[in-house]
Design an enzyme around this catalytic site. Structure first.
Site, PDB file in Angstrom:
ATOM      1  N   GLY A  37       0.841  -1.281  -0.093  1.00 36.24           N
ATOM      2  CA  GLY A  37       0.069   0.028   0.111  1.00 36.24           C
ATOM      3  C   GLY A  37       0.853   1.209  -0.016  1.00 36.24           C
ATOM      4  O   GLY A  37       2.061   1.484   0.060  1.00 36.24           O
ATOM      5  N   SER A  38      -0.022   2.382   0.105  1.00 36.53           N
ATOM      6  CA  SER A  38       0.852   3.760  -0.226  1.00 36.53           C
ATOM      7  C   SER A  38       1.615   4.207   0.868  1.00 36.53           C
ATOM      8  O   SER A  38       2.423   4.992   0.874  1.00 36.53           O
ATOM      9  CB  SER A  38      -0.218   4.611  -0.434  1.00 36.53           C
ATOM     10  OG  SER A  38      -1.320   4.880   0.725  1.00 36.53           O
ATOM     11  N   ASP A  96       3.965  -2.570   8.128  1.00 39.48           N
ATOM     12  CA  ASP A  96       2.910  -2.462   7.001  1.00 39.48           C
ATOM     13  C   ASP A  96       2.305  -1.253   7.526  1.00 39.48           C
ATOM     14  O   ASP A  96       2.513  -0.233   8.601  1.00 39.48           O
ATOM     15  CB  ASP A  96       2.229  -3.590   7.294  1.00 39.48           C
ATOM     16  CG  ASP A  96       1.536  -3.886   6.092  1.00 39.48           C
ATOM     17  OD1 ASP A  96       1.229  -3.120   5.109  1.00 39.48           O
ATOM     18  OD2 ASP A  96       0.675  -5.223   5.800  1.00 39.48           O
ATOM     19  N   LYS A 109      -7.236  -3.673   8.023  1.00 38.98           N
ATOM     20  CA  LYS A 109      -6.358  -3.460   6.894  1.00 38.98           C
ATOM     21  C   LYS A 109      -7.149  -4.226   5.968  1.00 38.98           C
ATOM     22  O   LYS A 109      -8.027  -4.937   5.977  1.00 38.98           O
ATOM     23  CB  LYS A 109      -5.013  -4.118   7.447  1.00 38.98           C
ATOM     24  CG  LYS A 109      -4.126  -3.428   8.305  1.00 38.98           C
ATOM     25  CD  LYS A 109      -2.941  -4.433   8.846  1.00 38.98           C
ATOM     26  CE  LYS A 109      -1.960  -4.874   7.649  1.00 38.98           C
ATOM     27  NZ  LYS A 109      -1.810  -3.686   6.729  1.00 38.98           N
ATOM     28  N   GLY A 110      -6.288  -4.197   4.646  1.00 39.60           N
ATOM     29  CA  GLY A 110      -7.032  -4.896   3.419  1.00 39.60           C
ATOM     30  C   GLY A 110      -7.678  -3.899   2.192  1.00 39.60           C
ATOM     31  O   GLY A 110      -8.297  -4.419   1.552  1.00 39.60           O
ATOM     32  N   GLY A 111      -7.313  -2.471   2.583  1.00 41.16           N
ATOM     33  CA  GLY A 111      -7.754  -1.664   1.510  1.00 41.16           C
ATOM     34  C   GLY A 111      -7.173  -1.818  -0.055  1.00 41.16           C
ATOM     35  O   GLY A 111      -7.681  -1.539  -0.912  1.00 41.16           O
ATOM     36  N   GLY A 112      -5.957  -2.615   0.108  1.00 44.20           N
ATOM     37  CA  GLY A 112      -5.239  -2.970  -1.062  1.00 44.20           C
ATOM     38  C   GLY A 112      -5.407  -4.350  -1.478  1.00 44.20           C
ATOM     39  O   GLY A 112      -4.966  -4.901  -2.355  1.00 44.20           O
ATOM     40  N   GLU A 118      -1.032 -10.305   4.251  1.00 39.31           N
ATOM     41  CA  GLU A 118      -0.519  -9.241   5.514  1.00 39.31           C
ATOM     42  C   GLU A 118      -0.924  -9.777   6.808  1.00 39.31           C
ATOM     43  O   GLU A 118       0.009  -9.852   7.753  1.00 39.31           O
ATOM     44  CB  GLU A 118      -1.231  -8.130   5.289  1.00 39.31           C
ATOM     45  CG  GLU A 118      -1.091  -7.281   4.036  1.00 39.31           C
ATOM     46  CD  GLU A 118      -1.644  -6.002   3.708  1.00 39.31           C
ATOM     47  OE1 GLU A 118      -1.401  -5.152   3.076  1.00 39.31           O
ATOM     48  OE2 GLU A 118      -2.899  -5.910   4.639  1.00 39.31           O
ATOM     49  N   LYS A 136      -5.816   7.844   9.821  1.00 36.95           N
ATOM     50  CA  LYS A 136      -6.084   6.534  10.038  1.00 36.95           C
ATOM     51  C   LYS A 136      -6.351   6.515  11.482  1.00 36.95           C
ATOM     52  O   LYS A 136      -6.562   5.148  11.973  1.00 36.95           O
ATOM     53  CB  LYS A 136      -4.882   5.849   9.432  1.00 36.95           C
ATOM     54  CG  LYS A 136      -4.450   5.996   8.091  1.00 36.95           C
ATOM     55  CD  LYS A 136      -5.588   5.631   7.174  1.00 36.95           C
ATOM     56  CE  LYS A 136      -5.306   6.074   5.703  1.00 36.95           C
ATOM     57  NZ  LYS A 136      -4.138   5.401   5.385  1.00 36.95           N
TER      58      LYS A 136
END
Length: 239
Positions: A37-38, A96, A109-112, A118, A136
Site C-alpha cells: 500500500g501507499s 505495514d 487492513k485490506g484496502g489494497g 498481510e 487513519k
C-alpha cells in the site's frame, strides 16, 4: 509547514524504519515482513536506503503482495517466502500500513486487497510495526473505513447472508479499470462491510472468520503493534 497525507506517509515510514533500527528491532541479517500500500511502500524504500548506506546488510524480506515483491526487486532487496528454509516460517519483524488504527492498537487492513497475506506475515512475526498518516487514527471501528472480508467466490451469497445477520451491509468490491470484481492475489473475492454502529473488533474478527466461505477478514486484533502516526505539524506519535 502543514504536511498533506502523502508527506505524512513518507515521514511516518522514515521515522519508523530509523527508530526501529535505533531500538534494535531492525538489524542486519534479520527476516522482515514488508507490507502493501501507499504507506508501506515508503517504508520499503527507506529500508533500501539504509541498506545502500551500509547501515544494514543481509536482509531477508517476505512480501505481502505482488506489488511489494516488485518493489523489492527494483530496490535490490532479496525476497523469500515464509516457506523457504532461510525464513523457516517465522519473522523477526513485520512492518505495514493500516486503514484504521483504534485506541488500543486494533486495526482494519485490506484496502489494497492483500489482507490474507498481510495477516499471515504479521501473525508470524515476533514484532509488528504500523506506519500511518493522521487520518487513519480512529476511536471506533465498523462505521468508517469498510472492513474487507476475503471470500471464496462460490460462497458469496451465503457469506453475505451471515454477515447481514451480524448487522453488516456488504458490497462486492469492483475492479478499477477492470470489468467485474476485484480478484485477490490468492484468487478470491473481497466484500467491503459497514455497520450502522461501532463493533467490537476483537469479537468480530473471530465471528467473521468462523463463517464457512470466509478466507480472512481485515480486523487485526491478536497482537499489539508499535504504531507510528505522522501528523500535519510534522510530528510523529509513537505508541
Amino acid at each position: 509547514m502543514t504536511l498533506d497525507k502523502n508527506a505524512q506517509k513518507v515521514l511516518a515510514a522514515k521515522t519508523a524504519v530509523d527508530t526501529l533500527i535505533e531500538r534494535g528491532l531492525i538489524f542486519s541479517g534479520m527476516k522482515i515482513g514488508l507490507g502493501t500500500g501507499s504507506t508501506a511502500m515508503p517504508a520499503v524504500k527507506r529500508l533500501s536506503e539504509r541498506i545502500q548506506d551500509g547501515t544494514l546488510h543481509d536482509i531477508k524480506a517476505v512480501a505481502t503482495s505482488f506489488q511489494t515483491t516488485l518493489a523489492c526487486e527494483e530496490l535490490g532487496i532479496p525476497v523469500y517466502t515464509l516457506n523457504d528454509r532461510a525464513i523457516g516460517g517465522t519473522l523477526d519483524l513485520a512492518i505495514d500500513g493500516a486503514d484504521e488504527i483504534g485506541p488500543d492498537g486494533t486495526l482494519i487492513k485490506g484496502g489494497g486487497a492483500a489482507l490474507l497475506r498481510e495477516k499471515i506475515i504479521a501473525y508470524s512475526a515476533k514484532n509488528f510495526a504500523i506506519v500511518a498518516d493522521s487520518s487513519k487514527d480512529v476511536k471506533t471501528h465498523g462505521t468508517g473505513f469498510p472492513l474487507p472480508v476475503e471470500i471464496i467466490a462460490e460462497g458469496r451469497v451465503p457469506v453475505i447472508m451471515q454477515l447481514e445477520k451480524m448487522g453488516a451491509k456488504c458490497t462486492l468490491r469492483e475492479g478499477v479499470r477492470k470489468a467485474g470484481p476485484v480478484i485477490t492475489d490468492n484468487g478470491n473475492m473481497i466484500l467491503d462491510c459497514l455497520w450502522e454502529k461501532p463493533v467490537d473488533a476483537s469479537k468480530m474478527e473471530d465471528a467473521i472468520n468462523d463463517i464457512t466461505g470466509v478466507v480472512e477478514c481485515g480486523f487485526f486484533t491478536k497482537l499489539k503493534p508499535i504504531v507510528f502516526i505522522a501528523r500535519e505539524d510534522s510530528t510523529v506519535d509513537i505508541r
